[in-house]
Design an enzyme around this catalytic site. Structure first.
Site, mmCIF file in Angstrom:
data_model
loop_
_atom_site.group_PDB
_atom_site.id
_atom_site.type_symbol
_atom_site.label_atom_id
_atom_site.label_comp_id
_atom_site.label_asym_id
_atom_site.label_seq_id
_atom_site.Cartn_x
_atom_site.Cartn_y
_atom_site.Cartn_z
ATOM 1 N N ASP A 42 0.823 -1.212 0.000
ATOM 2 C CA ASP A 42 0.000 0.000 0.000
ATOM 3 C C ASP A 42 0.858 1.263 0.000
ATOM 4 O O ASP A 42 2.030 1.254 0.393
ATOM 5 C CB ASP A 42 -0.880 0.027 1.259
ATOM 6 C CG ASP A 42 -2.012 -0.989 1.194
ATOM 7 O OD1 ASP A 42 -1.988 -1.858 0.305
ATOM 8 O OD2 ASP A 42 -2.910 -0.899 2.052
ATOM 9 N N HIS A 51 3.724 -2.099 3.127
ATOM 10 C CA HIS A 51 3.747 -0.723 2.611
ATOM 11 C C HIS A 51 5.045 -0.490 1.841
ATOM 12 O O HIS A 51 6.126 -0.745 2.372
ATOM 13 C CB HIS A 51 3.625 0.285 3.758
ATOM 14 C CG HIS A 51 2.321 0.185 4.481
ATOM 15 N ND1 HIS A 51 2.087 -0.776 5.445
ATOM 16 C CD2 HIS A 51 1.168 0.886 4.349
ATOM 17 C CE1 HIS A 51 0.843 -0.641 5.890
ATOM 18 N NE2 HIS A 51 0.262 0.347 5.237
HETATM 19 ZN ZN LIG Z 1 -2.569 3.097 3.176
#
Ligand SMILES: [Zn+2]
Length: 255
Positions: free
Chosen positions: A59, A205
């Site tokens: 992400d 991430h």
């Molecule tokens: Zn996010």
């Protein structure tokens, strides 16, 4: 908190929008209404890829610094992943978006600017999602993505209505590595190795919302631990017999 929204596939858009303004984050019968035919989609927390299949998701990218390093690890082990990108970052780093697609990975929509959705009007939530769809289609190969993940995994009713409107499937996760807190390479790897199972969706991430015009100065969030953890645990999962898949279906764009 999101299971009762399918009850009313009606057309009470104005009422629903008004309720969202008055009661952000509250799911009610009125909030569950939608302006598009059919029910709002269910949030998916597992991937359906058969026995020993799991999915890696990244992400808050693309990042010109860290996304290529993630791709190098995926390339080394010939595995596929899903990247839930921010529209603002995709616009700033389109060459990274193209590389992700060209290397066979799947794009997902993660909003334009990573806002707290419950604080926004329904119209602004829709705009965050639509603009991101547009930039990913423009930079990633011509078609909008098929997957959406809300910032923080908090899928407010307005976001689910936009998912229904734009044909996006809402995807959450089953394993949160908390890698964005930089807890240490071993803790990130252990979070995956100790909890991996058939259907797992792993949350990582690879970027953060870009606020600098100079990519080299953008490294607000250091994702080095994520990359080191991948190098550690991916070969171990392969040794256990796991396969790496994506929540996208064969008929979805970008597959
Ligand atoms: Zn996010």
């Amino acid at each position: 908190m999101i299971n009762d929204r399918n009850a009313l596939p009606g057309r009470r858009l104005l009422l629903a929008a008004g309720m969202s303004l008055l009661c952000p984050g509250t799911v009610t019968g009125a909030d569950a209404a939608t302006d598009v035919p059919g029910p709002a989609p269910e949030v998916e927390r597992l991937v359906r890829g058969g026995p020993m299949a799991l999915a890696l998701t990244f992400d808050d990218g693309p990042s010109p610094i860290y996304t290529p390093r993630v791709l190098a690890v995926l390339r080394r082990y010939r595995i596929t992943a899903t990247f839930f990108m921010l529209g603002a970052n995709a616009e700033r780093y389109p060459w990274v978006v193209r590389q992700v697609v060209e290397e066979g990975h799947v794009l997902g929509n993660h909003t334009w600017s990573h806002p707290t959705l419950r604080l926004l009007t329904a119209a602004t939530v829709r705009d965050e999602i639509q603009r991101t769809n547009d930039v990913l289609a423009r930079t990633g190969g011509g078609r909008p993505p098929a997957l959406f993940r809300a910032p923080g995994g908090r899928f407010v009713p307005a976001a689910l209505r936009a998912c229904a409107e734009f044909g996006l499937r809402p995807i959450r996760w089953s394993i949160d590595t908390a890698d964005w807190t930089n807890p240490g390479v071993d803790r990130i790897a252990d979070a995956v190795l100790s909890r991996a199972g058939t259907g797992s969706i792993v949350l990582h991430h690879d970027g953060s919302l870009s606020r600098s015009a100079v990519p080299e100065h953008e490294g607000r969030a250091d994702r080095s631990q994520t990359i080191a953890a991948l190098r550690s645990y991916v070969p171990q999962l392969l040794d256990r017999g796991y396969r790496f898949t994506t929540p996208a279906r064969p008929t979805d764009p970008f597959v």
